[in-house]
Write a protein that holds these residues in place. Structure first.
Motif, short mmCIF file in Angstrom:
data_model
loop_
_atom_site.label_atom_id
_atom_site.label_comp_id
_atom_site.label_asym_id
_atom_site.label_seq_id
_atom_site.Cartn_x
_atom_site.Cartn_y
_atom_site.Cartn_z
N ALA A 160 -24.97 5.35 -44.16
CA ALA A 160 -24.05 5.10 -45.27
C ALA A 160 -23.58 3.65 -45.32
O ALA A 160 -23.16 3.16 -46.37
N LEU A 161 -23.68 2.93 -44.19
CA LEU A 161 -23.28 1.52 -44.14
C LEU A 161 -24.37 0.59 -44.63
O LEU A 161 -24.16 -0.62 -44.71
N GLY A 162 -25.56 1.12 -44.93
CA GLY A 162 -26.68 0.30 -45.37
C GLY A 162 -27.81 0.32 -44.36
O GLY A 162 -27.58 0.54 -43.16
N ASP A 163 -29.02 0.08 -44.84
CA ASP A 163 -30.18 0.12 -43.97
C ASP A 163 -30.10 -0.92 -42.86
O ASP A 163 -30.43 -0.63 -41.70
N ASP A 164 -29.68 -2.14 -43.21
CA ASP A 164 -29.64 -3.21 -42.20
C ASP A 164 -28.65 -2.88 -41.09
O ASP A 164 -28.93 -3.10 -39.90
N VAL A 165 -27.48 -2.37 -41.47
CA VAL A 165 -26.48 -2.03 -40.46
C VAL A 165 -26.97 -0.86 -39.60
O VAL A 165 -26.79 -0.86 -38.38
N ALA A 166 -27.61 0.12 -40.24
CA ALA A 166 -28.12 1.26 -39.48
C ALA A 166 -29.17 0.82 -38.46
O ALA A 166 -29.18 1.30 -37.31
N ILE A 167 -30.04 -0.09 -38.85
CA ILE A 167 -31.05 -0.60 -37.92
C ILE A 167 -30.38 -1.37 -36.79
O ILE A 167 -30.76 -1.25 -35.62
N ALA A 168 -29.36 -2.17 -37.14
CA ALA A 168 -28.65 -2.93 -36.11
C ALA A 168 -27.94 -2.01 -35.12
O ALA A 168 -27.77 -2.36 -33.94
N LEU A 169 -27.56 -0.82 -35.58
CA LEU A 169 -26.91 0.15 -34.69
C LEU A 169 -27.91 0.98 -33.90
O LEU A 169 -27.51 1.90 -33.16
N GLY A 170 -29.18 0.66 -34.05
CA GLY A 170 -30.21 1.34 -33.26
C GLY A 170 -30.81 2.57 -33.91
O GLY A 170 -31.54 3.33 -33.24
N ARG A 171 -30.54 2.79 -35.20
CA ARG A 171 -31.11 3.94 -35.89
C ARG A 171 -32.53 3.63 -36.37
O ARG A 171 -32.78 2.55 -36.90
N LYS A 172 -33.42 4.58 -36.19
CA LYS A 172 -34.78 4.46 -36.70
C LYS A 172 -34.83 5.20 -38.04
O LYS A 172 -34.75 6.42 -38.10
N LEU A 173 -34.94 4.41 -39.11
CA LEU A 173 -34.78 4.97 -40.44
C LEU A 173 -35.92 5.93 -40.81
O LEU A 173 -35.69 6.92 -41.51
N GLY A 174 -37.13 5.63 -40.36
CA GLY A 174 -38.27 6.50 -40.69
C GLY A 174 -38.07 7.92 -40.19
O GLY A 174 -38.10 8.88 -40.97
N PRO A 175 -37.87 8.10 -38.87
CA PRO A 175 -37.61 9.47 -38.37
C PRO A 175 -36.38 10.11 -38.96
O PRO A 175 -36.35 11.33 -39.19
N LEU A 176 -35.34 9.31 -39.25
CA LEU A 176 -34.12 9.87 -39.83
C LEU A 176 -34.40 10.44 -41.21
O LEU A 176 -33.99 11.57 -41.53
N ALA B 136 -29.84 19.53 -40.22
CA ALA B 136 -28.88 18.85 -41.08
C ALA B 136 -27.63 18.45 -40.30
O ALA B 136 -27.18 17.29 -40.36
N ILE B 137 -27.05 19.39 -39.57
CA ILE B 137 -25.80 19.10 -38.85
C ILE B 137 -26.04 18.09 -37.73
O ILE B 137 -25.20 17.23 -37.47
N ALA B 138 -27.21 18.17 -37.07
CA ALA B 138 -27.51 17.22 -36.00
C ALA B 138 -27.69 15.80 -36.53
O ALA B 138 -27.60 14.83 -35.76
N SER B 139 -27.93 15.65 -37.82
CA SER B 139 -28.14 14.32 -38.41
C SER B 139 -26.83 13.64 -38.78
O SER B 139 -26.86 12.51 -39.29
N GLY B 140 -25.69 14.29 -38.55
CA GLY B 140 -24.41 13.75 -38.98
C GLY B 140 -24.12 12.34 -38.51
O GLY B 140 -23.84 11.45 -39.34
N PRO B 141 -24.17 12.03 -37.21
CA PRO B 141 -23.88 10.66 -36.76
C PRO B 141 -24.84 9.62 -37.36
O PRO B 141 -24.41 8.52 -37.72
N ALA B 142 -26.12 9.98 -37.47
CA ALA B 142 -27.08 9.03 -38.04
C ALA B 142 -26.82 8.79 -39.52
O ALA B 142 -26.99 7.67 -40.02
N LEU B 143 -26.40 9.82 -40.24
CA LEU B 143 -26.09 9.66 -41.66
C LEU B 143 -24.87 8.77 -41.85
O LEU B 143 -24.78 8.05 -42.86
#
Length: 345
Positions: free
Chosen positions: A231-247, A220-227
Motif C-alpha cells: 500500500a506504500l508503493g512498489d518501491d517502498v515495498a521492495i525496500a522493505l524486503g517484499r518480493k512483489l512477484g510472489p506477493l 488472503a489473511i496470511a498476505s496481510g503484512p505484505a499488503l
C-alpha cells in the motif's frame, strides 16, 4: 482524519485492544445471525423447537428441515460471504483501486461464463467437475481486465479498471446468455443460479468447495503484512524486503480460489467485496492484519442479513440474497465513484 491509498477518508485507528474486542463483537453478531438464519424460513418453527432439534436430531420433519436445508444454507452463506469479502479486499490492495470487487472487475462473470460453457458445451454436470472451469474463467477474466485497464500512456487508474471490468462483464454476460438460450435445461438452471442464491445446496456441495475456500482464506489473511507494505508503493515495498512477484501471484491465487469456489456454489453475487472492506476500513483503518479478519467475519454477516431479509419480505417465497446485496451495493458504488472524482479533481 487520514486517507488510504484509494483516497477514502479514514478515522483514527483504535488501539489493538479495541480492535480485538471489536472482532469478538463481530463474531458474536455472526453467531446470532447464523442462529436467526437457522430459525427463519418458509415454514414457521418455534425457536424452542429449532434449538432442541439443532442439538438432538430426532428424525422429525422439523429436524430434516433444520439439518438438511437451513444449516447447509447458513454455512454456505458464511463461506461465500467470507470468500467474496476477502477477495474484494485483496483485489483493492493489489490494484490500489478502491472500486475493485470480484463482481465489478469481471472475475465473477468470468467464472460464471466458464461454468455455463462447461455445462452446455462439455456436458459437465457435477459441482466438483465445473469448479475447475470457474477457477480458469476467473483467472482469465482477471488477466484481461488488468491488461485493458493498464493500457495507454496514463497507465492504470481505478476508473479505467472499473470501465474495463464493466466491458468484460457485459461481453461475457452476452456470451453466457447466448449459450443458455440455446439450451432450455441449462437456461432453467442458470436462471436460478445467476441471481446469487444460497438455497438448494446440500452438505455434499459444501464439502466439495470447502477445501478451496479454506486455502483461499488462509492465503488472503496470511498476505496481510505484505499488503500493508504494498500500500506504500512498489518501491517502498521492495525496500522493505517484499518480493512483489510472489506477493501478486499469491494474491491472484487467493482471489481465484475464493471467487471461483463462491461463484460455482452460489452464483455471482456482486458488491459484497466492495461494501464490507470499505466499511471496515472506515472504522479500524487500513491495516490489513486487522482489515482481513474483520472482513472475513462481517462479509458473511451482510450476506446472512440479506438472505434472512429476502426470506422474511417474500414469505412463503423468497428474494434472492444476491438481489438484496446488489440493491444495497449499487448506491454505495455510485458514492465511491463520485467521491473518487472529487479526490482526483
Amino acid at each position: 482524519m487520514r486517507t488510504d491509498p484509494g483516497g477514502i477518508a479514514l478515522t483514527r485507528r483504535p488501539p489493538h485492544t479495541s480492535r480485538a474486542l471489536g472482532l469478538l463483537a463481530a463474531l458474536a453478531v455472526l453467531v446470532f445471525l447464523c442462529l436467526l438464519s437457522i430459525w427463519l424460513g418458509s415454514k414457521e418453527i418455534s425457536f424452542g423447537a429449532v434449538w432442541q432439534v439443532l442439538w438432538h436430531d430426532d428424525g422429525s420433519a422439523d429436524a430434516v428441515i433444520i439439518h438438511s436445508v437451513r444449516m447447509p444454507r447458513t454455512f454456505l452463506a458464511v463461506l461465500v460471504g467470507s470468500g467474496l469479502g476477502l477477495a474484494g479486499t485483496v483485489m483493492q490492495a493489489l490494484t490500489r483501486n478502491p472500486l475493485a470487487d470480484p463482481g465489478l472487475l469481471g472475475v465473477s462473470a468470468g467464472a460464471a461464463f466458464a461454468i455455463v460453457f462447461s455445462i452446455t458445451v462439455l456436458g459437465v454436470s457435477s459441482l466438483y467437475g465445473y469448479i475447475w472451469f470457474a477457477f480458469a474463467g476467473a483467472l482469465l477474466a482477471t488477466a484481461v481486465v488488468y491488461y485493458l485497464g493498464t493500457r495507454g500512456r496514463a497507465g492504470s487508474s481505478p476508473v479505467k479498471l472499473a470501465l474495463a471490468g464493466a466491458a468484460v462483464t457485459a461481453l461475457l454476460a452476452s456470451f453466457t446468455s447466448a449459450m443458455v438460450l440455446s439450451d432450455p435445461v441449462a437456461l432453467n438452471r442458470y436462471r436460478f443460479w445467476s441471481a446469487g442464491s444460497l438455497s438448494g445446496v446440500d452438505g455434499t456441495a459444501l464439502r466439495q468447495v470447502l477445501p478451496f475456500l479454506v486455502v483461499g482464506v488462509v492465503l488472503a489473511i496470511a498476505s496481510g503484512p505484505a499488503l500493508n507494505s504494498l500500500a506504500l508503493g512498489d518501491d517502498v515495498a521492495i525496500a522493505l524486503g517484499r518480493k512483489l512477484g510472489p506477493l501478486r501471484l499469491r494474491g491472484a491465487l487467493a482471489i481465484t480460489l475464493l471467487t471461483g469456489a463462491a461463484v460455482a456454489v452460489a452464483g455471482p453475487i456482486v458488491f459484497l467485496g466492495l461494501i464490507v472492506p470499505h466499511a471496515v476500513r472506515f472504522v479500524i483503518g487500513p491495516d490489513h492484519r486487522w482489515l482481513l479478519p474483520y472482513t472475513a467475519v462481517l462479509a458473511p454477516c451482510l450476506l446472512l442479513a440479506a438472505d434472512i431479509l429476502g426470506r422474511v419480505l417474500a414469505r412463503p417465497s423468497e428474494i434472492r440474497a444476491g438481489v438484496i446485496v446488489a440493491f444495497l451495493g449499487a448506491p454505495f458504488f455510485i458514492y465511491l465513484v463520485r467521491r473518487r472524482k472529487l479526490v482526483e479533481s
